[in-house]
Scaffold this motif. Sequence first.
Motif, mmCIF file in Angstrom:
data_model
loop_
_atom_site.group_PDB
_atom_site.id
_atom_site.type_symbol
_atom_site.label_atom_id
_atom_site.label_comp_id
_atom_site.label_asym_id
_atom_site.label_seq_id
_atom_site.Cartn_x
_atom_site.Cartn_y
_atom_site.Cartn_z
ATOM 1 N N GLU A 118 0.754 -1.098 0.079
ATOM 2 C CA GLU A 118 -0.070 -0.015 0.003
ATOM 3 C C GLU A 118 0.951 1.274 -0.077
ATOM 4 O O GLU A 118 0.539 2.179 -0.765
ATOM 5 N N PHE A 119 1.953 1.232 0.786
ATOM 6 C CA PHE A 119 2.947 2.399 0.966
ATOM 7 C C PHE A 119 3.307 2.407 -0.577
ATOM 8 O O PHE A 119 3.564 4.210 -0.991
ATOM 9 N N GLU A 120 3.892 1.731 -1.322
ATOM 10 C CA GLU A 120 4.276 1.852 -2.483
ATOM 11 C C GLU A 120 3.192 2.256 -3.604
ATOM 12 O O GLU A 120 3.486 3.306 -4.486
ATOM 13 N N ARG A 121 2.068 1.518 -3.684
ATOM 14 C CA ARG A 121 1.055 1.868 -4.424
ATOM 15 C C ARG A 121 0.585 3.216 -4.482
ATOM 16 O O ARG A 121 0.054 3.907 -5.495
ATOM 17 N N ASP A 122 0.330 3.562 -3.205
ATOM 18 C CA ASP A 122 -0.170 4.953 -2.990
ATOM 19 C C ASP A 122 0.597 5.879 -2.755
ATOM 20 O O ASP A 122 0.328 7.292 -2.632
ATOM 21 N N GLY A 123 2.125 5.904 -3.240
ATOM 22 C CA GLY A 123 3.041 6.818 -3.157
ATOM 23 C C GLY A 123 3.021 7.558 -1.888
ATOM 24 O O GLY A 123 3.145 8.680 -1.660
ATOM 25 N N LEU A 124 2.944 6.866 -0.637
ATOM 26 C CA LEU A 124 2.977 7.454 0.636
ATOM 27 C C LEU A 124 4.235 7.952 1.013
ATOM 28 O O LEU A 124 4.182 8.926 1.973
ATOM 29 N N ASN A 125 4.990 7.596 0.244
ATOM 30 C CA ASN A 125 6.617 8.500 0.698
ATOM 31 C C ASN A 125 6.565 9.736 0.631
ATOM 32 O O ASN A 125 7.312 10.586 1.130
ATOM 33 N N ARG A 126 5.579 10.456 -0.290
ATOM 34 C CA ARG A 126 5.294 11.861 -0.409
ATOM 35 C C ARG A 126 4.950 12.533 0.650
ATOM 36 O O ARG A 126 4.853 13.635 0.929
ATOM 37 N N ARG A 127 4.338 11.630 1.438
ATOM 38 C CA ARG A 127 3.511 12.357 2.929
ATOM 39 C C ARG A 127 4.377 12.005 4.028
ATOM 40 O O ARG A 127 4.325 12.603 5.071
ATOM 41 N N MET A 128 5.719 11.689 3.657
ATOM 42 C CA MET A 128 6.573 11.241 4.947
ATOM 43 C C MET A 128 7.625 12.415 5.055
ATOM 44 O O MET A 128 7.661 13.118 4.277
ATOM 45 N N ALA A 129 8.374 12.313 6.286
ATOM 46 C CA ALA A 129 9.355 13.285 6.552
ATOM 47 C C ALA A 129 10.537 12.909 5.606
ATOM 48 O O ALA A 129 10.787 11.764 5.455
ATOM 49 N N CYS A 130 11.145 13.631 4.943
ATOM 50 C CA CYS A 130 12.400 13.415 3.716
ATOM 51 C C CYS A 130 13.694 14.339 4.500
ATOM 52 O O CYS A 130 13.458 15.523 5.204
ATOM 53 N N GLY A 131 14.834 13.664 3.815
ATOM 54 C CA GLY A 131 15.843 14.613 4.135
ATOM 55 C C GLY A 131 16.250 15.686 3.075
ATOM 56 O O GLY A 131 15.394 15.930 2.261
ATOM 57 N N PRO A 132 17.311 16.408 3.096
ATOM 58 C CA PRO A 132 17.650 17.330 2.229
ATOM 59 C C PRO A 132 17.622 17.033 0.816
ATOM 60 O O PRO A 132 17.565 17.951 -0.282
ATOM 61 N N ASP A 133 17.841 15.820 0.452
ATOM 62 C CA ASP A 133 17.969 15.234 -0.756
ATOM 63 C C ASP A 133 16.610 14.850 -1.067
ATOM 64 O O ASP A 133 16.344 14.260 -2.466
ATOM 65 N N GLY A 134 15.378 14.911 -0.614
ATOM 66 C CA GLY A 134 14.212 14.768 -0.863
ATOM 67 C C GLY A 134 13.784 13.191 -0.613
ATOM 68 O O GLY A 134 12.611 12.930 -1.186
ATOM 69 N N LYS A 135 14.851 12.571 -0.086
ATOM 70 C CA LYS A 135 14.433 11.123 -0.047
ATOM 71 C C LYS A 135 13.918 10.813 1.471
ATOM 72 O O LYS A 135 14.171 11.519 2.444
#
Length: 715
Positions: free
Chosen positions: A375-392
Amino acid sequence: MEVFKIFGDDSELHLSRRDGSIAAMRRRGKELLLPARLAFSLRFVDAEGGYRPLDSGHFANFELQELKNAAVCRWTGCAGAPGTTVKLDISFRDRAFRFRPEVTGVPEALRLELVDAPVIVVPESNELFWPRHDGCLVDQPEKGSRYFQRLSAPGMAVGGCYPGPCQMQYMASYSPDGGIWFGAEDFRHGTKTLEFGADDGDGTRIRLRIEQYCGQDGPPERYAPDYDIVLRPFEGDWTDAAAICRDQVRRDPSLKSIPPKPEWLDESPVAVILSIRGRGESFAGENAYSRCENAFPRLRELSEAFGSPVLALLMRWDRHGPWLPPWCWPPAGGTESLFRLRDLLHESGNRIGLYGSGTAFTVRSLMNGYTCRDEFERDGLNRRMACGPDGKTLWTMNGIREGTQLCITEEFGREIMLDQVRRIAEAGIDYLQFFDQNFGGICYPCYSKEHRHPPVPGRWQTEAMTRLIDDMNEQIRRTGSRMILGTESSASMPYLAGLPLNDSRRICQVVYGRPVPAYSFVYHRYAGSFLGNQCTVWQNVDCPACPDNLLYRLAEGFCAGELLAVTLRADGSIAWGAADDWSEPPPDNETAITLIRNLNRLRRKYRKFLLHGEMEKSPVRVAGLPAYRLPLRPRRQHAGGGKAFTELPPLPESCWSAPDGERIQFLVNFRPEPRQVELRSTEPCRIGGREFGPGGFRAELPPLDALTIHFRQRG
């Protein structure tokens, strides 16, 4: 070295005319600082997301504008940040030297992340107060070998973050010759790190850092904070430094929003913490309390033995497994068993609470088969998470789960957390320690350029966390519930209004030095804590080698004004702390129960001090007793060697003043036999019916109880 002098009431600050660094600070002829090698440090984030640290040594040009007992320093000509100007206004006002940095002309290709100005260096031989987890007097070898920690990615180090595990925004360094109070007078409570580390190879020079993070409203090419960094001389010890902080806190406008403490805290319930899954250090599988109602007979028994209500606090109840947020409700096994325990507790005059897991997001459990990776990958939930200076995405793996942190400015995460709090409030729970692992209420960093915040840490974090806590409390009120919220570790200043009862982690500091209750000294009138689940004790302290250490910790918690707390094993015995080894013998339960009963009787009798009062510097001191040594386990003995134990005061004690001016001091004998002690007082006092003048006298301490010492009432 040529210097420019700025004079205080009885002190003077020397600035180098060569580079603007602090060359000296003196008070009444005594040196309080060592010469600094730099004037300031900066850190930028470049276009690729890399960190770019720079300092005053990278700037080719320095200009000192000498004013009437004030100065303006300017640095320009930095090849690493072309066009950047750093300005530092320095003056003396209100008993303190004041520093106000400003950075302008930041190149478009860079983002200014932090400013550390001024650079302060103190002798290693001084006592060093650090405000992490309620306060600590740092020992060697940590003092001289600590590496600087910053909010950073990957890793998300948070050691000295304010607001967070550091709940106060000051440090102090002092000796019998005097000391310095080094803090921020920031009533908007922007993100900072308060850290220290060796300034040379041999560890004799200790640099103190207050790093101001620059993420706030305004143009990205300019950072101009609206508050001062303060350097103030003082005399005394950590209590005198805490008194300076308390005076500052009293001027904070946010105090006006702090409501009265919840009424049920007047009952001084004892927190009894139990796991409904796992066995000690193992989190997997069921235990005797997995049917929650099975715990009630022991909880009722303990309530009767303590002579007071209990707050039963359940851990490892989460739906998908222990500590696997964010979707924790309903509990593992359903609600029926939990509701039966809730009803039994309420019918018998007791309370129930739950541990949460804060703002973390689990992608995969490392203990069972739970995963939401698809679900995390399907729904692109990484966009809603905290990320580092490199955007990851900032991935973490802590032995329990693989996952990340929700960015709390994103509605996706906010809606999940608000919904979970609403459901738990509707379930009739009295207390929710929601922000577990968000020490002190910390908002973890996020550098996203797409989220609704500046792309570096800063004041937006405090504003976002305050909004989240306020919205949670509003959700609770809408349900008609009176549930209260808390966090792991005591709540930082900006969150006192919304987090009135919290889970102390002062004991965590024993690996760094001597824990001290500076938090209680500063904030006790406004918020409360309970002794906590003592989750690191078994891992850090050699408990079998020091069998009365639980008694000492209980006495120390009482003296800090905290609700007393114990953790239970599933056989009903009181444990050394959460996640201790259940195959090892527990501490002596009967002496612990007796001590709790006696101390909680005093806590309820003297609630105007221990619930509603303020801590003071103690007039009475114990003389002639050796320090209490807390042995550390070999794996927690510092890598630098030389710290096999931490020394604590021989007897826990504290002094309190009530709102009506009455004052009292408690001196706890945590051992099961009476003790004759030599005491020294700086002022007249009364013990029972006996009056004593200033000076030395002897007294007998009752076993597993506290001696109460009364002083003249202040008008």
